[in-house]
Design an enzyme around this catalytic site. Structure first.
Site, PDB file in Angstrom:
ATOM      1  N   LYS A  22       0.930  -1.217  -0.055  1.00  0.00           N
ATOM      2  CA  LYS A  22       0.392  -0.289  -0.498  1.00  0.00           C
ATOM      3  C   LYS A  22       0.998   1.105   0.037  1.00  0.00           C
ATOM      4  O   LYS A  22       0.992   2.670  -0.281  1.00  0.00           O
ATOM      5  CB  LYS A  22      -0.867  -0.344   1.347  1.00  0.00           C
ATOM      6  N   SER A 167       7.346  10.042  11.775  1.00  0.00           N
ATOM      7  CA  SER A 167       6.458   9.387  10.544  1.00  0.00           C
ATOM      8  C   SER A 167       6.967   9.905   8.937  1.00  0.00           C
ATOM      9  O   SER A 167       7.360  10.324   9.569  1.00  0.00           O
ATOM     10  CB  SER A 167       5.127  10.975  10.998  1.00  0.00           C
ATOM     11  N   GLN A 169       4.990  10.228   6.395  1.00  0.00           N
ATOM     12  CA  GLN A 169       3.894  10.401   6.174  1.00  0.00           C
ATOM     13  C   GLN A 169       4.593  12.021   6.025  1.00  0.00           C
ATOM     14  O   GLN A 169       4.678  12.458   4.749  1.00  0.00           O
ATOM     15  CB  GLN A 169       3.269  10.143   6.126  1.00  0.00           C
ATOM     16  N   ASP A 320       2.438  -0.759  11.950  1.00  0.00           N
ATOM     17  CA  ASP A 320       1.370  -1.353  11.415  1.00  0.00           C
ATOM     18  C   ASP A 320       0.814  -2.560  11.899  1.00  0.00           C
ATOM     19  O   ASP A 320      -0.010  -2.767  11.522  1.00  0.00           O
ATOM     20  CB  ASP A 320       0.932  -0.636  10.405  1.00  0.00           C
ATOM     21  N   ARG A 395      -7.401  -2.801  10.144  1.00  0.00           N
ATOM     22  CA  ARG A 395      -5.893  -3.547  11.389  1.00  0.00           C
ATOM     23  C   ARG A 395      -6.707  -4.379  12.208  1.00  0.00           C
ATOM     24  O   ARG A 395      -6.397  -5.515  12.912  1.00  0.00           O
ATOM     25  CB  ARG A 395      -5.054  -3.351  11.499  1.00  0.00           C
TER      26      ARG A 395
HETATM   27  C1  S3P Z   1       2.954   4.621   6.216  1.00  0.00           C
HETATM   28  C2  S3P Z   1       3.553   5.646   7.412  1.00  0.00           C
HETATM   29  C3  S3P Z   1       2.688   5.081   9.024  1.00  0.00           C
HETATM   30  C4  S3P Z   1       1.742   3.758   9.083  1.00  0.00           C
HETATM   31  C5  S3P Z   1       0.741   4.033   7.904  1.00  0.00           C
HETATM   32  C6  S3P Z   1       1.670   3.978   5.961  1.00  0.00           C
HETATM   33  C7  S3P Z   1       3.017   5.508   4.908  1.00  0.00           C
HETATM   34  O1  S3P Z   1       2.161   6.552   9.406  1.00  0.00           O
HETATM   35  O2  S3P Z   1       0.741   4.084  10.070  1.00  0.00           O
HETATM   36  O3  S3P Z   1      -0.440   2.983   7.503  1.00  0.00           O
HETATM   37  O4  S3P Z   1       3.185   4.482   4.091  1.00  0.00           O
HETATM   38  O5  S3P Z   1       3.531   6.682   5.147  1.00  0.00           O
HETATM   39  P1  S3P Z   1       2.982   7.209   9.890  1.00  0.00           P
HETATM   40  O6  S3P Z   1       4.085   8.023   8.941  1.00  0.00           O
HETATM   41  O7  S3P Z   1       1.686   8.050  10.664  1.00  0.00           O
HETATM   42  O8  S3P Z   1       3.613   6.248  10.922  1.00  0.00           O
END
Ligand code: S3P
Length: 441
Positions: A22, A167, A169, A320, A395
């Site tokens: 994903k 993070s 993200q 996750d 999840r």
């Molecule tokens: C992800 C980063 C994680 C993870 C999410 C997917 C990503 O979140 O929990 O399911 O693809 O960058 P965070 O960046 O908020 O930790």
């Protein structure tokens, strides 16, 4: 609303292919859109979350077509994106929304961004702070949650940012924004998070560098305004999806499964290290490289698991996987304690609260701590019989369906439609291997 019931299963055996990753699927679409020319993506995860990112790109004027198993993305570059006529709705996806904000920070027009009832409660200040430092604007000013309107700029400033939360993200949004900023932008992470954005950016031709500090921190430096070149990518299977099947195989007696072509990026596979310490029998074979990511086949068989303690340091490498690790701990022998997990309260649901309540409802002794859980493992089957509400969290739904395979009474999961945000075909794949999971009557 879909309700699934999971019952004690006698074996879990066979070979399976896990759907595409994903995290990498979102990123592949976004970067392909930014690289002028035609990129090809094979193995893209066609789940609701990723399809929402695809839909948002289409609203920004990017043409994406599916040709048999390949997606073809006609990249337009940051300058080629058009103001959308509709708000961009990311549904349940924090990754889609946050990464797109990074990309939109470099686009000089206003975009309304929204999401479902779970996404509009999730924290966005962590993304908006660095993006606004770079020159993006948000309306209403000081917004901390969706919906809001983001207005980007064609003249973003490069920044040096020290991440306040681990993070991927946040890091990825800054790196995507940095593509439109003159000069070098850097992001420092005390605890390194998944590096798919960095690996893909390098593959697309960006100049990106990683420096590791003595304390294990990582600094990523990217040069702005690169010329990106279209790519042909193959997306590996999603380790975070594989995790549910791995724990099912470890805990159902007589089980043995092989999962082909799973992404095994070390910044994602912390669960394998934790499970190995618990006594898990998991093998990794056929290791290779797939579009810049390590990929392997994973073999897992029934194992006798013992309790474990984990702390904050490993969390980013398996953020996750805690819901399914909590299930493994409930079925393992002895006490487990998981700490340093405040971030789990900010996911699609409050995962510490929902897992503590759900395990308790199935006869497992759990103590909910402010930053984690303490679980008294039963060393075998749990009483079960609990009714779980997935709370818009795929999840949570999948974790309790796996618990049901080792429960004396059926485990019922309401809101199981949330599984399609990340793992379409989960129940079918599981039942094909011997899991007793059915629609409620
Ligand atoms: C992800 C980063 C994680 C993870 C999410 C997917 C990503 O979140 O929990 O399911 O693809 O960058 P965070 O960046 O908020 O930790």
């Amino acid at each position: 609303m879909t309700t699934l019931v999971s019952k004690s299963s006698s074996k879990f055996i066979g070979k399976a292919r896990i759907p595409g990753d994903k995290s990498i699927s979102h990123r592949a679409l976004l970067l392909a859109a930014l690289a002028p020319g035609m990129s090809q993506i094979e193995g893209l995860l066609e789940s609701e979350d990723v399809l929402n990112t695809k839909k948002a790109l289409a609203a920004l004027g990017v043409k994406i077509k599916k040709n048999l198993t390949n997606f073809q993305v006609a990249g337009v570059g940051t300058g080629g994106l058009k103001p959308p006529k509709v708000p961009l709705d990311f549904g349940n996806s924090g990754t889609g929304a946050r990464l797109m904000m990074g990309l939109l920070a470099g686009c000089p027009f206003a975009v309304r961004i929204t999401g479902d009832s779970s996404l509009v409660t999730r924290p966005m200040a962590r993304i908006l702070a660095p993006l606004c430092d770079m020159g993006a604007m948000v309306d209403p000013k000081g917004a901390t949650t969706l919906p809001f309107t983001l207005t980007g700029s064609a003249n973003l400033r490069a920044i040096d940012y020290v991440s306040k939360v681990p993070s991927a993200q946040v890091k990825s949004a800054i790196l995507l924004a940095a593509l439109g900023a003159a000069g070098e932008t850097s992001v420092v992470e005390r605890l390194p998070t998944r590096d798919h954005t960095e690996r893909l950016l390098a593959g697309f031709g960006a100049k990106i560098l990683k420096e590791t500090g003595d304390n294990g921190s990582v600094k990523v430096i990217i040069k702005g305004r690169p010329v990106l070149r279209p790519q042909s990518l193959v997306i590996p299977g999603d380790f975070s999806a594989a995790a549910f099947l791995i724990v099912a195989a470890l805990t159902v007696p007589g089980s043995k499964i092989t999962l082909k072509n799973v992404g095994v990026n070390p910044l994602r596979t912390g669960l394998l290290d934790v499970l190995a310490t618990m006594g898990a029998n998991i093998e990794m074979t056929n290791q290779k490289n797939c579009s810049g990511e390590p990929v392997a086949d994973l073999l897992a068989g029934h194992s006798s698991l013992s309790g474990i303690k984990t702390s904050a340091a490993i969390a980013p490498r398996m953020i996750d996987e805690f819901p399914i690790l909590f299930v493994a701990a409930a079925l393992a022998k002895g006490i487990s304690e998981f700490r340093g997990l405040q971030e789990l309260r900010l996911k699609e649901s409050d995962r510490l609260k929902e897992m503590a309540q759900g395990l308790t409802a199935n006869g497992v002794e759990v103590e909910e701590l402010s930053d984690g859980l303490k679980i008294k493992g039963l060393g075998g089957m749990v009483p079960g019989g609990g009714m779980i509400d997935a709370h818009h969290d795929h999840r949570i739904a999948m974790a309790f369906l796996v618990l049901g395979l080792r429960a004396r009474n059926p485990v019922t999961v309401r809101g199981a439609e949330s599984i399609s945000t990340s793992f379409p075909g989960f129940a079918k794949l599981m039942t094909g291997l011997g899991a007793n999971i059915k629609d409620a009557e």
